[in-house]
Motif scaffolding. Structure first.
Motif, PDB file in Angstrom:
ATOM      1  N   VAL A  72       2.778  13.216  58.079  1.00  0.00           N
ATOM      2  CA  VAL A  72       3.416  12.925  56.797  1.00  0.00           C
ATOM      3  C   VAL A  72       2.318  12.748  55.739  1.00  0.00           C
ATOM      4  N   ASP A  73       2.514  13.379  54.601  1.00  0.00           N
ATOM      5  CA  ASP A  73       1.500  13.290  53.550  1.00  0.00           C
ATOM      6  C   ASP A  73       1.330  11.858  53.067  1.00  0.00           C
ATOM      7  N   THR A  74       0.100  11.523  52.743  1.00  0.00           N
ATOM      8  CA  THR A  74      -0.160  10.214  52.152  1.00  0.00           C
ATOM      9  C   THR A  74      -0.332  10.396  50.643  1.00  0.00           C
ATOM     10  N   TYR A  75      -0.172   9.312  49.913  1.00  0.00           N
ATOM     11  CA  TYR A  75      -0.270   9.406  48.453  1.00  0.00           C
ATOM     12  C   TYR A  75      -0.609   8.018  47.907  1.00  0.00           C
ATOM     13  N   PRO A  76      -1.244   7.945  46.753  1.00  0.00           N
ATOM     14  CA  PRO A  76      -1.558   6.629  46.199  1.00  0.00           C
ATOM     15  C   PRO A  76      -0.290   5.916  45.739  1.00  0.00           C
ATOM     16  N   LEU A  77      -0.220   4.615  45.997  1.00  0.00           N
ATOM     17  CA  LEU A  77       0.955   3.843  45.580  1.00  0.00           C
ATOM     18  C   LEU A  77       0.715   3.175  44.232  1.00  0.00           C
ATOM     19  N   VAL A  78      -0.539   3.126  43.815  1.00  0.00           N
ATOM     20  CA  VAL A  78      -0.878   2.567  42.490  1.00  0.00           C
ATOM     21  C   VAL A  78      -1.873   3.504  41.797  1.00  0.00           C
ATOM     22  N   GLY A  79      -2.119   3.226  40.504  1.00  0.00           N
ATOM     23  CA  GLY A  79      -3.097   4.031  39.761  1.00  0.00           C
ATOM     24  C   GLY A  79      -2.650   5.464  39.604  1.00  0.00           C
ATOM     25  N   LEU A  80      -1.339   5.646  39.418  1.00  0.00           N
ATOM     26  CA  LEU A  80      -0.796   7.005  39.314  1.00  0.00           C
ATOM     27  C   LEU A  80      -1.091   7.583  37.928  1.00  0.00           C
ATOM     28  N   PRO A  81      -1.100   8.906  37.813  1.00  0.00           N
ATOM     29  CA  PRO A  81      -1.370   9.517  36.505  1.00  0.00           C
ATOM     30  C   PRO A  81      -0.215   9.263  35.520  1.00  0.00           C
ATOM     31  N   GLY A  82      -0.491   9.400  34.235  1.00  0.00           N
ATOM     32  CA  GLY A  82       0.536   9.219  33.204  1.00  0.00           C
ATOM     33  C   GLY A  82       0.645   7.770  32.786  1.00  0.00           C
ATOM     34  N   LYS A  83       1.428   7.546  31.732  1.00  0.00           N
ATOM     35  CA  LYS A  83       1.551   6.176  31.217  1.00  0.00           C
ATOM     36  C   LYS A  83       2.786   5.511  31.818  1.00  0.00           C
ATOM     37  N   ALA A  84       2.546   4.363  32.451  1.00  0.00           N
ATOM     38  CA  ALA A  84       3.663   3.641  33.082  1.00  0.00           C
ATOM     39  C   ALA A  84       4.696   3.269  32.030  1.00  0.00           C
ATOM     40  N   GLY A  85       5.963   3.516  32.312  1.00  0.00           N
ATOM     41  CA  GLY A  85       7.022   3.164  31.373  1.00  0.00           C
ATOM     42  C   GLY A  85       7.377   4.299  30.441  1.00  0.00           C
ATOM     43  N   ASP A 133       5.744   7.964  30.821  1.00  0.00           N
ATOM     44  CA  ASP A 133       5.767   9.201  31.607  1.00  0.00           C
ATOM     45  C   ASP A 133       6.403   9.013  32.977  1.00  0.00           C
ATOM     46  N   ARG A 134       6.377   7.793  33.467  1.00  0.00           N
ATOM     47  CA  ARG A 134       6.862   7.529  34.825  1.00  0.00           C
ATOM     48  C   ARG A 134       7.260   6.062  34.944  1.00  0.00           C
ATOM     49  N   ASP A 135       7.979   5.753  36.049  1.00  0.00           N
ATOM     50  CA  ASP A 135       8.295   4.349  36.314  1.00  0.00           C
ATOM     51  C   ASP A 135       7.013   3.618  36.700  1.00  0.00           C
ATOM     52  N   PRO A 136       6.909   2.354  36.340  1.00  0.00           N
ATOM     53  CA  PRO A 136       5.709   1.634  36.764  1.00  0.00           C
ATOM     54  C   PRO A 136       5.713   1.435  38.282  1.00  0.00           C
ATOM     55  N   ALA A 137       4.515   1.532  38.894  1.00  0.00           N
ATOM     56  CA  ALA A 137       4.393   1.202  40.325  1.00  0.00           C
ATOM     57  C   ALA A 137       4.257  -0.309  40.407  1.00  0.00           C
ATOM     58  N   HIS A 138       5.373  -0.955  40.479  1.00  0.00           N
ATOM     59  CA  HIS A 138       5.361  -2.409  40.364  1.00  0.00           C
ATOM     60  C   HIS A 138       5.512  -3.036  41.737  1.00  0.00           C
ATOM     61  N   LEU A 139       4.394  -3.200  42.429  1.00  0.00           N
ATOM     62  CA  LEU A 139       4.431  -3.750  43.792  1.00  0.00           C
ATOM     63  C   LEU A 139       4.155  -5.240  43.719  1.00  0.00           C
ATOM     64  N   ARG A 140       5.173  -6.016  43.958  1.00  0.00           N
ATOM     65  CA  ARG A 140       5.005  -7.466  43.805  1.00  0.00           C
ATOM     66  C   ARG A 140       4.936  -8.175  45.155  1.00  0.00           C
ATOM     67  N   ASN A 141       4.152  -9.195  45.167  1.00  0.00           N
ATOM     68  CA  ASN A 141       4.029 -10.009  46.368  1.00  0.00           C
ATOM     69  C   ASN A 141       4.352 -11.471  46.051  1.00  0.00           C
TER      70      ASN A 141
END
Lengths: 361, 189
Positions: free
Chosen positions: A199-212, A214-222
């Motif tokens: 299965v391909d891997t991909y970055p979960l943060v630091g994605l290209p484009g402007k959050a909000g 160009d794309r949804d924010p990668a909002h990983l909360r702990n």
């Protein structure tokens, strides 16, 4: 990742730790993060020997807490990453593991169980079952494969990376000190040749484009502020886990159709059970075995169906009932008489099982 | 049911029982048999009795890595003799080195056979102390027939070939040690 470290198929004879390092290589792992602890040290040792030849990386951290978190970090950046530990290291690593559950980080952990509590022995046990399945604060939203031999160490180490990345839950290969240190044969293969696509891997943060924008924010909360907020998030995590569970869950059986006594066991103990059943059947005793391969999620329904038909149940494990506690909720309401062989931190032989079953009959 | 031969090799750290187990199981694997070897890796690793548990099966995968009773026990020190009593029953051939003194009372009573061999002596006076463990390997090969002599030699070649290349006399020495080991148990079985 252009090279193929394992070409075709090859029969090998080696230790389980060596097998894990090769399997990680074959699975296309980019990086291992690690901290030494017996009996898993050689996974690191072999990886550090193999990795540079195949353009892979390794980072030794200052402790297991750090090894767990750096593994999570590597995965967040899109790397196929793993770590390996045992015993007190597993204890220390629970914190990053629970973060991986909460943030759906597809990290892979290889555990080679040793005796506990605390530092205890460096040898063997099945005493890390509860901790590996349900350690840390949280609900144990993990996938745990319990292996029995070197072939499975190879197969399930490869599979663990795919399970982790497909479902995005932290995934564990639960071996033990015996599997880590013993030598036996297995067949290594290039996963692709067997139709296994990684299965391909991909970055979960630091994605290209402007959050909000160009794309949804990668909002990983702990971290959560209110009870209500956390409740909702965890409920949704649980629902997602339960939705995938039927696809993930695995078990195997031996001679269960007409079995009067069913042996319930997991991991390396099942090898003793297989031998015992062969012997018992030769003596006309109808014995069978049910063995969960995934301890999380647990194959509850198939187990119930098997035990329902049996006259007696024997639970065998190298721990004081940790595995039994995982299994018993699936059997709630059944009245099948049950006996146990619980040997915390000690190996179990077929002779013991044969003796016990003959005494039960 | 497939026949599984169970062997416990025990000695002091440095006597080389673990390498014997490794070479032997690799040889069996090369012959297409199923072999399993696990070292006893507790605190003994750091001074004490070192035990190698070896199982070799004709075809089926071996079960649990350790066993209760062995078909053959080889004990190479006084402590090893005492430690290994637990693996002996009426089907066990028990081999010890006659160089070890004061163990008469510790030798197992219920064994199928108790055999004393002068392996340490043979290594010291006839061959070379370095090949002591290969003498032991020869004894195991002959006592169990788990691998053929040719395969055992091939396994030595695989393991030590790079040393043999540098000094061909070593090859001869190791082969002789293997043969002597076989002779030592011959006729006593």
């Amino acid at each position: 990742m252009a090279d193929k470290p394992i070409q075709g198929e090859k029969r090998m004879f080696m230790t389980g730790n060596e097998v894990c390092a090769y399997a990680a290589l074959a699975a296309g792992v980019d990086i291992m993060y690690g901290y030494p602890i017996t009996p898993q040290n050689e996974i690191m040792h072999y990886w550090t020997r193999l990795a540079p030849k195949h353009n892979r990386s390794f980072l030794q951290t200052e402790d297991e807490i750090s090894a767990g978190f750096t593994t999570c970090g590597g995965v967040l950046s899109g790397k196929r990453a793993f770590t390996a530990t045992a015993g007190p290291g597993n204890t220390l690593m629970q914190e990053p593991m629970s973060m991986a559950e909460m943030m759906r980080i597809p990290a892979v952990f290889i555990i080679q169980q040793r005796g506990g509590p605390s530092t205890a022995t460096v040898i063997y046990s099945q005493q890390e079952v509860t901790m590996t399945c349900y350690g840390a604060n949280g609900e144990g939203l993990r996938v745990v494969y319990s292996t029995a031999n070197h072939q499975e160490l190879y197969d399930y180490t490869i599979k663990a990376f795919n399970t982790a990345w497909k479902y995005r839950f932290p995934t564990f290969v639960l071996g033990d000190g015996y599997q880590a240190k013993m030598r036996e044969s297995l067949t290594m293969y290039d996963p692709e040749l067997r139709g296994i696509k990684m299965v391909d891997t991909y970055p979960l943060v630091g994605l290209p484009g402007k959050a909000g924008a160009d794309r949804d924010p990668a909002h990983l909360r702990n971290t959560y502020n209110t009870e209500e907020e956390l409740y909702e998030v965890v409920k949704e995590l649980v629902a997602t886990y339960e939705k995938f569970a039927p696809e993930i869950v695995e078990h195997t059986t031996m001679e269960c159709d007409d079995a009067e006594v069913v042996i319930l066991c997991h991991g390396i103990v099942s090898r003793a059970a297989v031998e015992a059943i062969r012997e018992l059947r030769a003596d006309g005793v109808k014995a069978g075995m049910f063995r969960p391969i995934t301890l999380r999620p647990f194959p509850a329904e198939p187990l119930r169906n098997v035990v329902q038909k049996a006259k007696k149940l024997l639970i065998v494990e190298s721990a004081e009932g940790q595995f039994a506690r995982l299994a018993l909720p699936s059997l709630y309401g059944l009245t099948t008489p049950m006996e146990t062989i619980f040997k915390p931190g000690q190996g179990i032989t077929s002779d013991e099982i044969v003796k016990k079953i003959k005494a039960m009959a | 049911m497939a026949k599984v031969v169970k062997i416990a090799l025990a000695g002091e750290g440095g006597q080389g029982v673990q390498s014997v187990a490794e070479i032997l199981t690799e040889a069996a694997n090369e012959e297409g048999k199923e072999a399993l070897y696990i070292p006893n890796f507790g605190v003994e690793q750091r001074g004490g009795v070192s035990i190698a548990f070896v199982q070799i099966s004709d075809k089926e995968k071996v079960g649990s890595p350790k066993f209760e009773k062995a078909d053959i026990v080889i004990a190479l020190s006084d402590r090893a003799i005492r430690r290994c009593a637990q693996y002996v029953d009426g089907n066990t051939v028990f081999v010890y080195d006659t160089f070890i003194e004061g163990v008469e009372d510790d030798l197992p009573k219920g064994a199928k056979k108790v055999i004393g061999i002068p392996a340490i002596d043979t290594a010291k006076n006839e061959l070379h102390p370095r090949v002591f463990n290969i003498i032991i390997m020869g004894a195991v090969v002959r006592a169990t027939h788990v691998v053929s002599e040719e395969r055992a030699k091939q396994a030595l070649e695989d393991k030590l070939g790079y040393k043999f290349e540098q000094d061909p006399k070593l090859r001869e020495l190791n082969y002789r040690a293997l043969e002597r080991g076989m002779q030592l148990v011959e006729g006593q079985l």
